[in-house]
Motif scaffolding. Structure first.
Motif, mmCIF file in Angstrom:
data_model
loop_
_atom_site.group_PDB
_atom_site.id
_atom_site.type_symbol
_atom_site.label_atom_id
_atom_site.label_comp_id
_atom_site.label_asym_id
_atom_site.label_seq_id
_atom_site.Cartn_x
_atom_site.Cartn_y
_atom_site.Cartn_z
ATOM 1 N N PHE A 11 5.443 -6.066 27.180
ATOM 2 C CA PHE A 11 4.486 -7.076 26.736
ATOM 3 C C PHE A 11 5.147 -8.451 26.730
ATOM 4 C CE2 PHE A 11 2.221 -9.690 23.693
ATOM 5 C CZ PHE A 11 0.888 -9.429 23.980
ATOM 6 N N GLY A 12 6.392 -8.506 26.247
ATOM 7 C CA GLY A 12 7.115 -9.775 26.254
ATOM 8 C C GLY A 12 7.282 -10.310 27.661
ATOM 9 N N ALA A 13 7.687 -9.441 28.581
ATOM 10 C CA ALA A 13 7.885 -9.872 29.964
ATOM 11 C C ALA A 13 6.582 -10.372 30.582
ATOM 12 C CB ALA A 13 8.456 -8.719 30.783
ATOM 13 N N GLU A 14 5.488 -9.692 30.264
ATOM 14 C CA GLU A 14 4.179 -10.073 30.796
ATOM 15 C C GLU A 14 3.782 -11.480 30.357
ATOM 16 O OE1 GLU A 14 -0.488 -8.629 30.223
ATOM 17 O OE2 GLU A 14 1.162 -7.280 29.691
ATOM 18 N N HIS A 15 4.224 -11.878 29.154
ATOM 19 C CA HIS A 15 3.847 -13.185 28.605
ATOM 20 C C HIS A 15 5.023 -14.171 28.614
ATOM 21 C CE1 HIS A 15 0.636 -10.557 27.102
ATOM 22 N NE2 HIS A 15 -0.104 -11.642 27.131
ATOM 23 N N ASP A 16 6.067 -13.833 29.359
ATOM 24 C CA ASP A 16 7.229 -14.713 29.513
ATOM 25 C C ASP A 16 7.900 -14.998 28.169
ATOM 26 O OD1 ASP A 16 9.054 -16.035 31.048
ATOM 27 O OD2 ASP A 16 7.876 -17.867 31.297
ATOM 28 N N ILE A 17 7.990 -13.969 27.343
ATOM 29 C CA ILE A 17 8.706 -14.037 26.063
ATOM 30 C C ILE A 17 10.000 -13.236 26.233
ATOM 31 C CG2 ILE A 17 8.664 -13.492 23.599
ATOM 32 C CD1 ILE A 17 5.564 -13.463 23.824
ATOM 33 N N ALA A 18 11.135 -13.891 26.150
ATOM 34 C CA ALA A 18 12.412 -13.202 26.311
ATOM 35 C C ALA A 18 12.664 -12.285 25.117
ATOM 36 C CB ALA A 18 13.542 -14.208 26.446
ATOM 37 N N THR A 19 13.291 -11.147 25.374
ATOM 38 C CA THR A 19 13.582 -10.170 24.324
ATOM 39 C C THR A 19 15.052 -10.229 23.949
ATOM 40 O OG1 THR A 19 11.829 -8.659 25.045
ATOM 41 C CG2 THR A 19 13.606 -7.720 23.731
ATOM 42 N N GLU A 20 15.296 -10.314 22.644
ATOM 43 C CA GLU A 20 16.647 -10.232 22.102
ATOM 44 C C GLU A 20 16.789 -8.918 21.345
ATOM 45 O OE1 GLU A 20 18.172 -14.684 21.304
ATOM 46 O OE2 GLU A 20 16.851 -13.903 19.752
ATOM 47 N N ALA A 21 17.976 -8.322 21.418
ATOM 48 C CA ALA A 21 18.209 -7.015 20.789
ATOM 49 C C ALA A 21 19.148 -7.144 19.602
ATOM 50 C CB ALA A 21 18.815 -6.054 21.812
ATOM 51 N N TRP A 22 18.616 -6.809 18.410
ATOM 52 C CA TRP A 22 19.530 -6.700 17.267
ATOM 53 C C TRP A 22 19.807 -5.221 16.985
ATOM 54 C CZ3 TRP A 22 17.981 -4.177 12.803
ATOM 55 C CH2 TRP A 22 16.631 -4.185 12.442
ATOM 56 N N SER A 23 20.890 -4.965 16.283
ATOM 57 C CA SER A 23 21.399 -3.601 16.067
ATOM 58 C C SER A 23 21.598 -2.884 17.406
ATOM 59 C CB SER A 23 20.455 -2.792 15.172
ATOM 60 O OG SER A 23 21.059 -1.588 14.720
ATOM 61 N N PRO A 24 22.321 -3.521 18.342
ATOM 62 C CA PRO A 24 22.372 -3.001 19.712
ATOM 63 C C PRO A 24 23.078 -1.658 19.869
ATOM 64 C CG PRO A 24 23.919 -4.813 19.445
ATOM 65 C CD PRO A 24 23.074 -4.786 18.210
ATOM 66 N N ILE A 25 23.922 -1.298 18.903
ATOM 67 C CA ILE A 25 24.558 0.030 18.979
ATOM 68 C C ILE A 25 24.064 0.926 17.843
ATOM 69 C CG2 ILE A 25 26.595 -0.778 20.226
ATOM 70 C CD1 ILE A 25 28.132 -0.753 17.583
ATOM 71 N N ALA A 26 22.896 0.568 17.278
ATOM 72 C CA ALA A 26 22.260 1.372 16.214
ATOM 73 C C ALA A 26 23.214 1.587 15.053
ATOM 74 C CB ALA A 26 21.771 2.704 16.766
ATOM 75 N N GLN A 27 23.916 0.491 14.671
ATOM 76 C CA GLN A 27 24.894 0.555 13.580
ATOM 77 C C GLN A 27 25.904 1.685 13.801
ATOM 78 O OE1 GLN A 27 23.334 0.043 9.588
ATOM 79 N NE2 GLN A 27 21.570 -1.107 10.320
ATOM 80 N N GLY A 28 26.246 1.907 15.052
ATOM 81 C CA GLY A 28 27.258 2.887 15.399
ATOM 82 C C GLY A 28 26.738 4.277 15.694
ATOM 83 N N LEU A 29 25.444 4.508 15.478
ATOM 84 C CA LEU A 29 24.897 5.860 15.646
ATOM 85 C C LEU A 29 25.040 6.368 17.071
ATOM 86 C CD1 LEU A 29 21.572 5.814 13.566
ATOM 87 C CD2 LEU A 29 23.730 6.942 12.985
ATOM 88 N N VAL A 30 24.915 5.486 18.054
ATOM 89 C CA VAL A 30 24.911 5.949 19.443
ATOM 90 C C VAL A 30 26.312 6.147 20.019
ATOM 91 C CG1 VAL A 30 22.698 4.803 19.861
ATOM 92 C CG2 VAL A 30 24.832 3.626 20.466
#
Length: 275
Positions: free
Chosen positions: A177-196
């Motif tokens: 949806f973001g890409a469709e409306h030219d809204i860039a996506t930022e990722a927080w918690s990128p490693i799931a607080q270490g879970l992954v």
């Protein structure tokens, strides 16, 4: 020094795709951590009013010796400041607290649908943007239905939506949806607080490539096209998280990591969280 790829936002502003986050870094440790990040090569710092460390981020930026134009700084509106006039006053405090001239991006931190009308709050951000005090405005933790309502009631499309994303929460629909409306996506918690980091798929890929599970996961984010900002106060880890551009993930690697999705959050659900 490694050159970090940049993404052009919908208003033409360029943002480094890899940044340094200061969430949960105590104020006493923030200046040193940000200076280490800037010395390593990071040129994008993500803070928030809620984090309580804007002052120290600003000190680090000023003390870095870098030209202000080289560093992209983001902050976010606190949850108790959604009234439009309160939001404007809160933004002015952020400008004063950071003391670095302008802010590169300012975001609504949470939609808080039961607390107030986030569309009215957004219109206040539009005024800040038009006044030239901030280079880009955006939102954080907005779901598709929040974004639809915002787009229906405003004139400026958010440049950014900062959301929880990691291999266990890939957020494909929201990213699309973001890409469709030219809204860039930022990722927080990128490693799931270490879970992954102990996931067999990720550890296997990391072992084959001679990289750490964190590096593999962060590279997955980069290759998906998201803006990502890992956080650490350990200098070795800060540098390790920056060392992402001397290896590549195959299409099969990317697909295997994406297939780990289980819609598992490590943080609050934006549909139920109200501050």
């Amino acid at each position: 020094m490694t050159e970090v790829p940049a993404i052009t936002l919908n208003n033409g502003v360029r943002i480094p795709q890899l940044g340094f986050g200061v969430f949960q870094i105590p104020p006493k440790d923030t200046r040193a951590a940000v200076l280490t990040a800037l010395e390593t090569g990071y040129r994008h710092i993500d803070t928030a009013q809620m984090y309580g460390n804007e002052k120290e981020v600003g000190q680090a930026v000023r003390d870095s010796g870098l030209d202000r134009t080289e560093i992209f700084v983001t902050s976010k509106l606190d949850n108790d400041a959604h009234d439009p006039e309160t939001a404007k006053a809160a933004f002015r405090r952020t400008l004063e607290t950071l003391d670095i001239g302008h802010v590169d991006a300012f975001l609504i931190h949470w939609p808080l649908p039961k607390v107030g009308d986030f569309v009215e709050t957004w219109l206040a951000l539009e005024e800040m943007y038009r006044a030239g005090d901030v280079n880009a405005i955006g939102v954080s933790n907005f779901q598709v239905h929040h974004l639809r309502r915002l787009l229906d009631g405003s004139t400026i499309v958010p440049a950014l939506n900062q959301i929880e994303i990691h291999p266990y929460l890939t957020q494909d629909e929201l990213r699309s949806f973001g890409a469709e409306h030219d809204i860039a996506t930022e990722a927080w918690s990128p490693i799931a607080q270490g879970l992954v980091l102990d996931d067999p798929v990720i550890t296997s890929i990391a072992e084959r490539l001679g990289k750490t599970p964190a590096q593999v996961t962060l590279r997955w984010h980069i290759d998906r096209g998201d803006i990502v900002f890992p956080k650490s106060v350990t200098p070795k880890r800060v540098k390790e998280n920056f060392d992402l551009f001397d290896f590549a993930l195959s299409e099969e690697d990317m697909a295997q990591i994406t297939a780990l999705n289980r819609n598992q959050r490590t943080g609050f659900d934006p549909d139920t969280f109200n501050g």
